[in-house]
Design an enzyme around this catalytic site. Structure first.
Site, mmCIF file in Angstrom:
data_model
loop_
_atom_site.group_PDB
_atom_site.id
_atom_site.type_symbol
_atom_site.label_atom_id
_atom_site.label_comp_id
_atom_site.label_asym_id
_atom_site.label_seq_id
_atom_site.Cartn_x
_atom_site.Cartn_y
_atom_site.Cartn_z
ATOM 1 N N LYS A 69 -12.752 2.695 8.456
ATOM 2 C CA LYS A 69 -12.781 3.308 9.795
ATOM 3 C C LYS A 69 -11.388 3.655 10.342
ATOM 4 O O LYS A 69 -11.247 4.604 11.100
ATOM 5 C CB LYS A 69 -13.492 2.380 10.786
ATOM 6 C CG LYS A 69 -14.998 2.285 10.559
ATOM 7 C CD LYS A 69 -15.672 1.467 11.644
ATOM 8 C CE LYS A 69 -17.164 1.403 11.405
ATOM 9 N NZ LYS A 69 -17.897 0.753 12.485
ATOM 10 N N ALA A 98 -14.054 -9.120 20.281
ATOM 11 C CA ALA A 98 -12.920 -8.199 20.413
ATOM 12 C C ALA A 98 -12.632 -7.515 19.087
ATOM 13 O O ALA A 98 -11.530 -7.040 18.853
ATOM 14 C CB ALA A 98 -11.691 -8.960 20.904
HETATM 15 P P1 NDP Z 1 -15.349 -7.778 13.464
HETATM 16 O O1 NDP Z 1 -15.213 -8.653 12.283
HETATM 17 O O2 NDP Z 1 -14.345 -6.690 13.700
HETATM 18 O O3 NDP Z 1 -15.331 -8.716 14.800
HETATM 19 C C1 NDP Z 1 -16.130 -9.883 14.878
HETATM 20 C C2 NDP Z 1 -16.031 -10.488 16.278
HETATM 21 O O4 NDP Z 1 -16.944 -11.586 16.356
HETATM 22 C C3 NDP Z 1 -14.647 -11.032 16.634
HETATM 23 O O5 NDP Z 1 -14.416 -10.856 18.001
HETATM 24 C C4 NDP Z 1 -14.795 -12.525 16.288
HETATM 25 O O6 NDP Z 1 -13.934 -13.348 17.029
HETATM 26 C C5 NDP Z 1 -16.229 -12.762 16.744
HETATM 27 N N1 NDP Z 1 -16.844 -13.929 16.090
HETATM 28 C C6 NDP Z 1 -17.360 -13.978 14.823
HETATM 29 N N2 NDP Z 1 -17.870 -15.207 14.584
HETATM 30 C C7 NDP Z 1 -17.669 -15.949 15.711
HETATM 31 C C8 NDP Z 1 -17.982 -17.279 16.092
HETATM 32 N N3 NDP Z 1 -18.612 -18.111 15.252
HETATM 33 N N4 NDP Z 1 -17.643 -17.695 17.331
HETATM 34 C C9 NDP Z 1 -17.018 -16.848 18.200
HETATM 35 N N5 NDP Z 1 -16.697 -15.579 17.899
HETATM 36 C C10 NDP Z 1 -17.011 -15.121 16.678
HETATM 37 O O7 NDP Z 1 -16.814 -7.200 13.404
HETATM 38 P P2 NDP Z 1 -17.358 -5.870 14.091
HETATM 39 O O8 NDP Z 1 -16.832 -5.814 15.490
HETATM 40 O O9 NDP Z 1 -17.150 -4.715 13.202
HETATM 41 O O10 NDP Z 1 -18.933 -6.156 14.100
HETATM 42 C C11 NDP Z 1 -19.497 -7.130 14.969
HETATM 43 C C12 NDP Z 1 -21.002 -7.036 14.844
HETATM 44 O O11 NDP Z 1 -21.428 -5.792 15.370
HETATM 45 C C13 NDP Z 1 -21.518 -7.107 13.398
HETATM 46 O O12 NDP Z 1 -22.578 -8.023 13.347
HETATM 47 C C14 NDP Z 1 -22.009 -5.699 13.127
HETATM 48 O O13 NDP Z 1 -23.109 -5.695 12.258
HETATM 49 C C15 NDP Z 1 -22.416 -5.251 14.528
HETATM 50 N N6 NDP Z 1 -22.410 -3.809 14.676
HETATM 51 C C16 NDP Z 1 -23.551 -3.204 15.140
HETATM 52 C C17 NDP Z 1 -23.605 -1.855 15.308
HETATM 53 C C18 NDP Z 1 -24.864 -1.242 15.808
HETATM 54 O O14 NDP Z 1 -24.981 -0.002 15.752
HETATM 55 N N7 NDP Z 1 -25.814 -1.989 16.304
HETATM 56 C C19 NDP Z 1 -22.451 -0.988 15.011
HETATM 57 C C20 NDP Z 1 -21.274 -1.723 14.594
HETATM 58 C C21 NDP Z 1 -21.281 -3.075 14.420
HETATM 59 P P3 NDP Z 1 -12.438 -13.700 16.499
HETATM 60 O O15 NDP Z 1 -11.577 -12.543 16.930
HETATM 61 O O16 NDP Z 1 -12.128 -14.953 17.202
HETATM 62 O O17 NDP Z 1 -12.531 -13.835 14.995
#
Ligand code: NDP
Length: 283
Positions: A72, A132
């Site tokens: 991306k 985030a």
């Molecule tokens: P990223 O890996 O970029 O970000 C993940 C986020 O989740 C971070 O903020 C991370 O926090 C947080 N996180 C993960 N595990 C935990 C936990 N156990 N406790 C607290 N915070 C947590 O992923 P994306 O942003 O790309 O994707 C996030 C979700 O969105 C995915 O499940 C994806 O499938 C979904 N998605 C859905 C779409 C849709 O069309 N419905 C489109 C795009 C994505 P930290 O910074 O602290 O690690």
């Protein structure tokens, strides 16, 4: 005898490890529903080959393509320009051929916004957003551009939380603040919209967010980005507390609808697309 054309218009996606990519089923369902002679081709592309893949799409006259993780951000130098929100977000999930140029757009946040607008207008509202990462970045920017008054980013790590808050405060009119999520979070009473943009709940519909469930109040609109499964514990808790809920399928379907509008110029019917996803993920 009339000449018959077997030429189909091509779009597709560049992804990595996207076996059974549900977007293929969703987009092809729209093509079938509207009788369009278009094909959506999912290609697994190694990061080192991304530039060649874009050149290939150009050479074959593709009308556009989606990009998923890890492409991306890396795709940007291979494109000819960026749309407004993609430029602010710094990530592209949809490229569109316009006048012989590939322009990068970000339809993730736009899809979320369309889905949200079916139940409420974010203009002037206070938002609490968990997460985030990439999805949160796209959603936060679109909410801010749509006039959200304030966005509280609640994130575990400051490394991802702080740059997002700086981005929102620096490049949009919304007032953003960061809360580090290191204990049970209570949602402030004036909040209008609550979004789970983390990956919590992915692959397991029983995992709760570490929040005070009693702070979810009737009148709040509560949204989740998770599609697998779409019926998350967070949304079930919110529904039980009298909130209006918006699931992740709406975001996925609407980013597809917006991409198809960019590529084909048509307003496609989202119902057949949602049905294709429900057959995969259930609901
Ligand atoms: P990223 O890996 O970029 O970000 C993940 C986020 O989740 C971070 O903020 C991370 O926090 C947080 N996180 C993960 N595990 C935990 C936990 N156990 N406790 C607290 N915070 C947590 O992923 P994306 O942003 O790309 O994707 C996030 C979700 O969105 C995915 O499940 C994806 O499938 C979904 N998605 C859905 C779409 C849709 O069309 N419905 C489109 C795009 C994505 P930290 O910074 O602290 O690690």
């Amino acid at each position: 005898m009339a000449e018959r054309s077997f030429r189909a218009e091509l779009v597709g996606s560049f992804s990595k490890g996207a076996e059974g990519n549900p977007t293929v089923a969703m987009i092809e369902a729209a093509f079938r529903h509207h009788g369009l002679n278009w094909r959506y081709i999912n290609c697994e592309v190694e990061p080192d080959n991304l530039g060649d893949a874009v050149k290939g799409a150009r050479a074959m006259g593709w009308r556009g393509f989606n990009c998923s993780i890890p492409h991306k951000v890396a795709v940007i130098p291979h494109l000819d320009g960026l749309g407004e929100s993609a430029a602010i977000i710094g990530a592209v999930n949809c490229a569109v051929a316009r006048d012989g140029k590939f322009i990068g757009e970000n339809t993730d946040g736009k899809g979320f916004l369309t889905s949200l607008r079916a139940v409420t207008d974010p203009a002037g509202r206070s938002v609490v957003m968990f997460g985030a990462g990439g999805a949160a970045r796209a959603i936060g920017v679109e909410l801010a551009l749509a006039g959200a008054r304030s966005i509280t980013v609640v994130n575990r790590s400051p490394e991802r939380g702080a740059p997002l808050v700086d981005l929102l405060n620096g490049k949009t009119k919304a007032k953003a603040e960061l809360v580090i999520w290191n204990g049970t979070y209570a949602i402030p009473s004036g909040t209008g919209i609550v979004v789970n943009a983390t990956s919590i709940g992915l692959g397991n519909g029983h995992v709760p967010l570490d929040i005070d469930v009693a702070s979810l109040r009737p009148g709040m609109v509560v949204c989740d980005v998770i599609v697998d499964p779409p019926d998350t514990r967070f949304l079930r808790d919110a529904k039980a507390r009298g909130c209006t809920v918006v699931d992740g399928l709406g975001m996925l379907v609407n980013q597809g609808v917006i991409g198809l509008k960019y590529w084909t110029g048509l307003d496609v019917d989202p119902a057949s697309m949602r049905q294709a996803l429900v057959e995969i993920f259930g609901r």
